[in-house]
Scaffold this active site. Structure first.
Site, PDB file in Angstrom:
ATOM      1  N   GLY A  94      24.810  54.859  14.204  1.00 43.30           N
ATOM      2  CA  GLY A  94      23.547  54.826  13.731  1.00 43.30           C
ATOM      3  C   GLY A  94      22.530  54.896  14.742  1.00 43.30           C
ATOM      4  O   GLY A  94      21.314  54.319  14.707  1.00 43.30           O
ATOM      5  N   SER A 106      21.990  60.393  15.732  1.00 46.88           N
ATOM      6  CA  SER A 106      22.459  61.296  16.138  1.00 46.88           C
ATOM      7  C   SER A 106      21.715  62.822  15.351  1.00 46.88           C
ATOM      8  O   SER A 106      21.546  63.649  16.253  1.00 46.88           O
ATOM      9  CB  SER A 106      23.919  61.708  15.936  1.00 46.88           C
ATOM     10  OG  SER A 106      24.300  61.294  14.639  1.00 46.88           O
ATOM     11  N   ASP A 109      12.713  57.713  14.707  1.00 44.60           N
ATOM     12  CA  ASP A 109      13.932  58.241  15.813  1.00 44.60           C
ATOM     13  C   ASP A 109      13.631  59.431  16.734  1.00 44.60           C
ATOM     14  O   ASP A 109      14.242  59.693  17.882  1.00 44.60           O
ATOM     15  CB  ASP A 109      14.964  58.336  15.106  1.00 44.60           C
ATOM     16  CG  ASP A 109      14.856  58.809  13.471  1.00 44.60           C
ATOM     17  OD1 ASP A 109      13.500  59.464  13.240  1.00 44.60           O
ATOM     18  OD2 ASP A 109      15.683  58.964  12.832  1.00 44.60           O
TER      19      ASP A 109
END
Ligand code: MEV
Length: 324
Positions: free
Chosen positions: A109, A112, A156
């Site tokens: 997590g 990627s 992210d």
């Protein structure tokens, strides 16, 4: 034929999980686990050849322009959609051979999908000698994530691009690098793989069904992000630990904690951590515990005894880099 290699880091959400999907802020840090994308031009115009051994793709061929993505493996979806989105603005006139390699296991997590999306777009821009700004790169990558996943704040992607530790607002409305010195965290992996999109949709459903209950939870999470930013600046770990515990309780109330996460969180707290919480979407993946030099090894041991795997990561890692 030209060839470019780019790397980007994974991330850890520190504070603001889930609330940041709903027009609030979060604190995110890049980790020293990286993903590399190499793109080479080929003579097979209109074709993308993918080698991604980490996710079981070997000489996988897909059309640059057409075809549903639904049948593709998850990792390939992000890569192919990223290339297609890029192609709309800056036509790709050759075939492409894309190879990925990664320091980190896709199951942890660490992000990627976002790292591979950002690195693929950056590598394409480099191939075309295009000066894509960080903001333009973020925009294309965010569009790609929304195309595939339908939901997500984009935090992210920002970590993969800018690196370091960031204050981030939904959709990248604000991305502010923070100076953070030696944040003493232990990262514990539950051994359970979570599906971010499912959990984000579940929380979104809860918000729609009961806004009067869920909105105040998001507001409290937002306030904890603001206070945590100050704590990071002042290295006030005792207070930051309290905020992490509060945040964990609220994530549990939202329904995204799990027995595995709770076990590791309570083990860390009992062993003397300042605080502990899940990191990310919940349901599994990783938790983080705030420690000091005296408690670090005891907390690490407690997490392991409780069934977790301690992952050795350094924080505030550098963002995207052109390697070759
Ligand atoms: C997932 O790692 C973090 C969430 O806040 C989703 C997002 O911000 O995109 C749950």
């Amino acid at each position: 034929m030209k060839r470019v290699k780019v790397s980007s880091p994974g991330k850890l959400m520190l504070m603001g999980d889930h609330a940041v999907v709903h027009d609030r802020q979060c604190l995110v840090t890049a980790v020293n686990q990286r993903l590399w994308v190499t793109i080479e031009e080929t003579s097979q115009t209109g074709e993308i050849l993918i080698d991604a051994p980490d996710v079981g793709l070997d000489q996988f061929v897909v059309s640059l322009k057409q075809g549903e993505l639904t049948d593709l493996p998850k990792a390939a979806k992000f890569v192919v959609q990223a290339i297609r989105n890029f192609d709309q603005f800056h036509p790709v006139k050759t075939g492409l051979h894309l190879t990925t390699a990664s320091d980190f296991n896709a199951t942890f997590g660490f992000g990627s999908s976002s790292a591979v999306t950002v690195a693929s777009i950056k590598a394409l821009a480099e191939l075309q000698q295009l000066a894509l700004s960080e903001a333009q790169l973020f925009k294309l990558a965010y569009q790609t994530v929304l195309d595939i996943q339908g939901v997500g704040s984009g935090f992210d992607l920002a970590a993969a691009i800018w690196g370091g530790t960031l204050l981030f607002s939904t959709g990248g409305k604000e991305i502010r690098p923070l100076v953070v010195k030696n944040l003493p965290l232990v990262v514990g992996y539950t051994g359970v793989k979570a599906d971010t999109a499912t959990l984000v949709k579940q929380v979104g459903g809860f918000l729609s069904a009961a806004p009067e209950l869920v909105t105040p939870i998001f507001d409290t999470i937002q306030e904890s992000v603001i206070q945590a930013e100050q704590d990071l600046e002042e290295t006030n770990w005792a207070h930051l630990g309290q905020l992490m515990n509060l945040h964990q309780g609220l994530l549990n109330a939202l329904g995204v904690s799990s027995p595995e996460l709770e076990r590791l969180v309570f083990a860390a707290r009992s062993a003397g951590a300042y605080g502990a919480k899940l990191s990310g979407a919940g349901g599994g993946d990783c938790m983080i515990a705030l420690v000091d030099n005296k408690t670090r090894s005891v907390v690490e041991e407690a997490i392991q005894t409780a069934g977790g795997q301690v992952l050795p990561v350094e924080l505030s890692a550098p963002g995207i880099k052109v390697e070759e």
